[in-house]
Design an enzyme around this catalytic site. Sequence first.
Site, PDB file in Angstrom:
ATOM      1  N   ARG A  73       0.863  -1.281   0.038  1.00 14.52           N
ATOM      2  CA  ARG A  73       0.002  -0.308  -0.079  1.00 14.52           C
ATOM      3  C   ARG A  73       0.929   1.370   0.172  1.00 14.52           C
ATOM      4  NH1 ARG A  73      -2.118   0.448   6.366  1.00 14.52           N
ATOM      5  NH2 ARG A  73      -0.172  -0.124   7.336  1.00 14.52           N
TER       6      ARG A  73
ATOM      7  N   ARG B 205     -14.764  23.163   8.934  1.00 15.51           N
ATOM      8  CA  ARG B 205     -14.609  22.719   7.457  1.00 15.51           C
ATOM      9  C   ARG B 205     -15.648  23.248   6.678  1.00 15.51           C
ATOM     10  NH1 ARG B 205      -9.232  21.359   7.658  1.00 15.51           N
ATOM     11  NH2 ARG B 205      -8.865  20.128   9.486  1.00 15.51           N
TER      12      ARG B 205
END
Length: 316
Positions: A203, A230
């Site tokens: 990965r 956010r």
Amino acid sequence: MFSTDQKSEIDAARADWAQTRRIVVPAAEEVLYEPQPVLGTGFVRLVDYMGGDAAIVQGARVSYGRGTRSTSDDRGLIRYLMRHRHTSPFELAVAKFHVRAPIFVTRQWFRHRTASINEYSARYSVLEKEFYFPRPEDIAQQSASNKQGRGDSLPADAAQHVLDLLREDASRCYDHYLEMLNQDEEGNVVDPDRPVVARELARMTLPVNVMTQFYWQLNLWNLLHFLRLRADAHAQYEIRAYADTILNLVERWVPLTYEAFRDYMQEAALLSGPALRALRDVLAGREVDLQASGLSKREVTDLIGLLPEIGPRLGR
């Protein structure tokens, strides 16, 4: 966005009804389990919730029943709680979301350490060949004034070149990922005689725009704090897109709380003591000595951004 089996699973969950004595919110029930698309193949799903506006009111009044007197009374109480930052009643409502997002977004997301999170494990499973690529109009230059922000958009040909690089790199990295895992995109073994590299090592070749998934559960107050930061113009566009989508779900789930949050947090402004004193001087017609005011240049700019009409009074 989903395989046929995944779609069937979602449809079955949405079709199933269970009798309950707990308070439910019809508008939230309408979208429960339903994926809300974000950034192409990304999504947010509201998969569970506990409580709502009525539960917040009930907790604040410590009542024994439903806790609701009238909508106007509840609205006034919720606005009072929000205005004075009495947070504990909001903590009694809880939501759980299922999210698919690029890894670089989740790195920002998980900085909010007030939630329970379980992410798809790339040590246990193979990540799908799903990547986020920005729209050409979202590819921008580095901001000259903000070290962590974007400036003007790139010309169309330059933006296309960046997209080509991103797609080429993602494709090459995923090919190398599968090569190390010794399998093709369908999961079939390529060469039985070749060893398979451990998933936790393979990965490492994947870029941070690869998509991941996670479940995210938190109380309403911590969720509102996340959204205040956010779902804001200063946040990076990609995470803001997710926050805006969640904000729409919050509006369905707790409409009175959403309204109070919008008025007292999202669209409100916090003034420091020096900024408040300078503003009082302006309103009283007194001259403001910026050097002696204790305001930094950034604070003066922010104050004028909030109230442009006082700029000339501050010598700007």
